[in-house]
Structures are given as C-alpha cells and as structure tokens.
Design a protein around this motif. Structure first.
Motif, PDB file in Angstrom:
ATOM      1  N   ARG A 170       0.843  -1.203   0.000  1.00 43.03           N
ATOM      2  CA  ARG A 170       0.000   0.000   0.000  1.00 43.03           C
ATOM      3  C   ARG A 170       0.883   1.259   0.000  1.00 43.03           C
ATOM      4  N   THR A 171       1.882   1.248   0.883  1.00 43.46           N
ATOM      5  CA  THR A 171       2.761   2.405   1.023  1.00 43.46           C
ATOM      6  C   THR A 171       3.528   2.683  -0.260  1.00 43.46           C
ATOM      7  N   SER A 172       4.092   1.634  -0.845  1.00 46.04           N
ATOM      8  CA  SER A 172       4.903   1.788  -2.044  1.00 46.04           C
ATOM      9  C   SER A 172       4.058   2.240  -3.228  1.00 46.04           C
ATOM     10  N   LEU A 173       2.882   1.651  -3.403  1.00 49.06           N
ATOM     11  CA  LEU A 173       2.016   2.052  -4.503  1.00 49.06           C
ATOM     12  C   LEU A 173       1.601   3.512  -4.357  1.00 49.06           C
ATOM     13  N   ALA A 174       1.214   3.912  -3.145  1.00 48.94           N
ATOM     14  CA  ALA A 174       0.792   5.297  -2.917  1.00 48.94           C
ATOM     15  C   ALA A 174       1.941   6.261  -3.171  1.00 48.94           C
ATOM     16  N   TYR A 175       3.125   5.919  -2.703  1.00 49.84           N
ATOM     17  CA  TYR A 175       4.281   6.816  -2.852  1.00 49.84           C
ATOM     18  C   TYR A 175       4.629   7.013  -4.327  1.00 49.84           C
ATOM     19  N   HIS A 176       4.807   5.916  -5.036  1.00 55.87           N
ATOM     20  CA  HIS A 176       5.268   6.019  -6.422  1.00 55.87           C
ATOM     21  C   HIS A 176       4.176   6.537  -7.361  1.00 55.87           C
ATOM     22  N   MET A 177       2.943   6.106  -7.144  1.00 54.38           N
ATOM     23  CA  MET A 177       1.855   6.611  -7.983  1.00 54.38           C
ATOM     24  C   MET A 177       1.639   8.093  -7.726  1.00 54.38           C
ATOM     25  N   TRP A 210      -2.558   8.554  -1.098  1.00 50.35           N
ATOM     26  CA  TRP A 210      -1.959   8.150   0.184  1.00 50.35           C
ATOM     27  C   TRP A 210      -3.017   7.951   1.275  1.00 50.35           C
ATOM     28  N   ALA A 211      -4.176   8.564   1.102  1.00 49.36           N
ATOM     29  CA  ALA A 211      -5.300   8.302   2.011  1.00 49.36           C
ATOM     30  C   ALA A 211      -6.154   7.156   1.484  1.00 49.36           C
ATOM     31  N   ALA A 212      -6.290   7.083   0.156  1.00 49.41           N
ATOM     32  CA  ALA A 212      -7.135   6.049  -0.450  1.00 49.41           C
ATOM     33  C   ALA A 212      -6.655   4.640  -0.126  1.00 49.41           C
ATOM     34  N   VAL A 213      -5.314   4.447  -0.142  1.00 50.51           N
ATOM     35  CA  VAL A 213      -4.816   3.090   0.091  1.00 50.51           C
ATOM     36  C   VAL A 213      -5.102   2.598   1.502  1.00 50.51           C
ATOM     37  N   GLU A 214      -5.351   3.516   2.430  1.00 49.81           N
ATOM     38  CA  GLU A 214      -5.615   3.112   3.805  1.00 49.81           C
ATOM     39  C   GLU A 214      -6.988   2.475   3.980  1.00 49.81           C
ATOM     40  N   ILE A 215      -7.884   2.696   3.036  1.00 49.77           N
ATOM     41  CA  ILE A 215      -9.220   2.090   3.152  1.00 49.77           C
ATOM     42  C   ILE A 215      -9.493   1.075   2.046  1.00 49.77           C
ATOM     43  N   MET A 216      -8.582   0.962   1.088  1.00 47.95           N
ATOM     44  CA  MET A 216      -8.737  -0.042   0.042  1.00 47.95           C
ATOM     45  C   MET A 216      -8.551  -1.436   0.634  1.00 47.95           C
ATOM     46  N   SER A 217      -9.313  -2.385   0.146  1.00 45.58           N
ATOM     47  CA  SER A 217      -9.037  -3.774   0.468  1.00 45.58           C
ATOM     48  C   SER A 217      -7.723  -4.165  -0.197  1.00 45.58           C
ATOM     49  N   MET A 218      -7.120  -5.222   0.294  1.00 42.16           N
ATOM     50  CA  MET A 218      -5.895  -5.706  -0.343  1.00 42.16           C
ATOM     51  C   MET A 218      -6.195  -6.128  -1.775  1.00 42.16           C
ATOM     52  N   GLY A 219      -7.405  -6.626  -2.012  1.00 39.69           N
ATOM     53  CA  GLY A 219      -7.788  -7.030  -3.364  1.00 39.69           C
ATOM     54  C   GLY A 219      -7.820  -5.856  -4.318  1.00 39.69           C
ATOM     55  N   THR A 220      -8.444  -4.750  -3.910  1.00 42.61           N
ATOM     56  CA  THR A 220      -8.495  -3.560  -4.754  1.00 42.61           C
ATOM     57  C   THR A 220      -7.093  -3.043  -5.024  1.00 42.61           C
ATOM     58  N   MET A 221      -6.283  -2.964  -3.983  1.00 38.59           N
ATOM     59  CA  MET A 221      -4.926  -2.463  -4.130  1.00 38.59           C
ATOM     60  C   MET A 221      -4.101  -3.332  -5.066  1.00 38.59           C
ATOM     61  N   SER A 222      -4.177  -4.661  -4.895  1.00 39.64           N
ATOM     62  CA  SER A 222      -3.362  -5.556  -5.719  1.00 39.64           C
ATOM     63  C   SER A 222      -3.823  -5.553  -7.167  1.00 39.64           C
ATOM     64  N   ARG A 223      -5.128  -5.397  -7.391  1.00 40.91           N
ATOM     65  CA  ARG A 223      -5.615  -5.331  -8.774  1.00 40.91           C
ATOM     66  C   ARG A 223      -5.193  -4.033  -9.451  1.00 40.91           C
ATOM     67  N   LEU A 224      -5.174  -2.941  -8.720  1.00 42.14           N
ATOM     68  CA  LEU A 224      -4.682  -1.689  -9.296  1.00 42.14           C
ATOM     69  C   LEU A 224      -3.213  -1.837  -9.694  1.00 42.14           C
ATOM     70  N   TYR A 225      -2.423  -2.419  -8.821  1.00 43.91           N
ATOM     71  CA  TYR A 225      -1.010  -2.615  -9.161  1.00 43.91           C
ATOM     72  C   TYR A 225      -0.880  -3.509 -10.396  1.00 43.91           C
ATOM     73  N   GLY A 226      -1.606  -4.604 -10.397  1.00 47.09           N
ATOM     74  CA  GLY A 226      -1.495  -5.547 -11.510  1.00 47.09           C
ATOM     75  C   GLY A 226      -1.969  -4.983 -12.834  1.00 47.09           C
ATOM     76  N   ASN A 227      -2.774  -3.929 -12.798  1.00 44.05           N
ATOM     77  CA  ASN A 227      -3.344  -3.335 -14.015  1.00 44.05           C
ATOM     78  C   ASN A 227      -2.573  -2.094 -14.472  1.00 44.05           C
ATOM     79  N   LEU A 228      -1.508  -1.719 -13.776  1.00 41.46           N
ATOM     80  CA  LEU A 228      -0.759  -0.521 -14.152  1.00 41.46           C
ATOM     81  C   LEU A 228      -0.201  -0.615 -15.565  1.00 41.46           C
ATOM     82  N   ALA A 229      -0.336   0.466 -16.304  1.00 38.53           N
ATOM     83  CA  ALA A 229       0.220   0.557 -17.651  1.00 38.53           C
ATOM     84  C   ALA A 229       1.595   1.225 -17.600  1.00 38.53           C
TER      85      ALA A 229
END
Length: 318
Positions: free
Chosen positions: A112-119, A175-194
């Motif tokens: 969550r932290t890494s995705l929020a930081y880099h995105m 950085w606030a959104a990832v704190e309430i995302m399920s792990m599923g939502t977060m992992s799917r966003l990462y997996g779908n990055l272009a």
C-alpha cells in the motif's frame, strides 16, 4: 388488510420451470448428541462424548467435517481414527492461519505504502482514478466501483482521514485512499498498471514498486494477488489444510519444484519476500512455524503440500 395475491415462485418452482434441476429433500437437523452418534456409527473412536458435544457446540459439525476428509474412505473413518486426530488437525490449521495472517500483514502494508508513494509522486495524487494509467479500462472501472463502496463504508464508520479529506477536498489522494482499500483492490490496481504510469525519464510505477520488494513486476503482481486470496481465507477462518487453492502463485525458477495448489508454495512466496525485504525476521518466523507443527506430530503434512525436507527448504539461506 390487503393481501398480495401475486404468486411467488419457490426455489423448487423456479428449478422445475427451468427444467434443469432436480433437488433432493434437505436432511433434518441433528442434535449434538445425534451428531456424535453419527460419527461413531461411521467408525470414529470417541472416548469422551461430553467433550465431543462441547467441541461440536463451539465449532460446527460441517466445519469439522472438512478436517476429517483425509481420515475417511468410502464414507467411513479409517480404522483407529480418533476424535483427537481430527481435533489436532483442526488446531494445527487454526495456528497456520494465524501464522499466515501475521506474515502477510507487513507485506500488505508495504505494498500500500509503495504504490501510494510512487503513484502519487510520479503521476499525481488522484492518478489512481485515471484510466490513462491502467492497461484494462474495464478492470479499472471495476476497481473504482469497489473503491467507492470501500470509501462509503469508511465514511459511515467516520474514519478520520476519510472525513477530513472528503470535507476539505471532496476526494481522497492516493496516500489516504490506500488506507481504506481492500488488499484485493490495491493488488488489482497494481497488476493493471500501464507503462504510461511512470516517472519522467525514470522507471514505470510498477517497476518502482517491484524494486521496493527487490523482485520483477511479473512476480510481484502474481504474489500480491495470491496473498490476497490467502489473506481472505485466513480472515474468514476458512480451512487451509487439504485445500486445493484456486489462486496459483508464479514461482521463481529456483522454486518451480515447489509449485502446486496446496499451502506450501505460499510459504515459499513468503520466504522469498521476507529474505529480500526483512531478512532478519524470517528465522524467527520459521522457528514459530516449526514450533507449531512440532506441537501436533501426528498430523500428516502431505495435504498441505509439505515435502519431507520442508524445514531445510524454508530455513536455508539463499
């Protein structure tokens, strides 16, 4: 009082109309005493009936039944099977779920932290909502639909960071959104990055996040999705023992011999993450797992996919 005279179809009526189902009558409920007698009639040795009734009243016959499948042949228990054999299997499984949950937690938080930081730094605070940065628009729409439901739940629960940002900005920065995302939502966003989600003259976001885990993006995508599945099993107290997993993790070339649909490949994935990110923690975690398994020496580890040399495999330095 008016009466609604519109006919309502039952499940059986619907099935008959469809012409594709034929249901049997549901079996009657059994008392705890009758449940014990049913198990005994099928060959299970029960020394303490009162204790068996107590366990059934706390655990549920149908849940316990999943743990005796390996002790059963043609509808009867293998000769010599005792209630303690089943209970030890159940207790080992409960301990393993807690171990897995504890192991996955830090990985989820770091992801969550890494995705929020880099995105956020590469593409902007609201970039996670923008189709431009994702490969599959339909999948992204689904992720955003899930996220909106998660945000509404957080609003109803009055999560402070959500209330603050929604009142001040009308939206949630990543950085606030990832704190309430399920792990599923977060992992799917990462997996779908272009590849369009990238730093100026630098790496893509998916590469930057994967670098934080010292692994290639294709592995991190698979591992996060697989660990989300395992985390959800643990969170819902679902059986790990003798389960055929419906999510298969992509294994490193060195680990392909451990690939499979049981629990052991998950432990290998955790080992690979920890030895890259928190190598100092893994020895204690393996010791805890070893202690748990030694506590129940009579439980067969084959239904978990463990090879005979499992201790050496998970403890060896690479």
């Amino acid at each position: 009082m008016s009466v609604n005279s519109t006919p309502h179809a039952s499940v059986h009526d619907t099935a008959n109309q469809a012409g594709s189902f034929s249901f049997s009558q549901v079996k009657p409920a059994l008392s705890f005493e009758q449940q014990v007698e049913l198990m005994r009639s099928r060959g299970l040795a029960v020394d303490d009936v009162d204790e068996a009734i107590r366990w059934l009243s706390e655990t549920n016959y149908y849940r316990i039944r999943g743990y005796w499948l390996t002790f059963e042949r043609d509808g009867r228990f293998i000769q010599g099977t005792t209630l303690d054999d089943i209970r030890d299997t159940y207790r080992l499984d409960a301990g393993l779920r807690l171990w897995l949950w504890s192991a996955i937690g830090p990985i989820e938080i770091k992801a969550r932290t890494s995705l929020a930081y880099h995105m956020g730094t590469a593409c902007g605070p609201l970039s996670y909502t923008d189709h431009e940065y994702f490969s599959d628009r339909r999948a992204h729409d689904k992720s955003m639909q899930n996220f909106r439901m998660e945000r509404e739940r957080a609003m109803r629960s009055k999560v402070p960071c959500v209330i603050h940002n929604m009142r001040k900005y009308g939206c949630l920065p990543i950085w606030a959104a990832v704190e309430i995302m399920s792990m599923g939502t977060m992992s799917r966003l990462y997996g779908n990055l272009a590849d369009s989600a990238e730093y100026p003259d630098g790496p893509t976001v998916k590469e930057a996040v994967a670098k934080d885990f010292a692994i290639k993006p294709m592995y991190l995508k698979s591992w996060l999705q697989h660990l989300t599945y395992i985390r959800n099993l643990c969170g819902h107290h679902s059986r790990i023992y003798n389960r055929t997993m419906t999510s298969r993790a992509r294994m490193l070339r060195a680990d392909t011999r451990h690939a499979g649909l049981k629990a052991f490949p998950t432990i290998i994935v955790l080992k690979r993450i920890y030895e890259r990110v928190w190598p100092e923690k893994w020895p204690q975690m393996t010791a805890t797992l070893d202690t748990l398994i030694r506590k129940y020496p009579g439980v067969d580890l084959v239904p978990l996919g463990f090879p005979e040399d499992w201790q050496q495999i998970i403890m060896e330095q690479t």
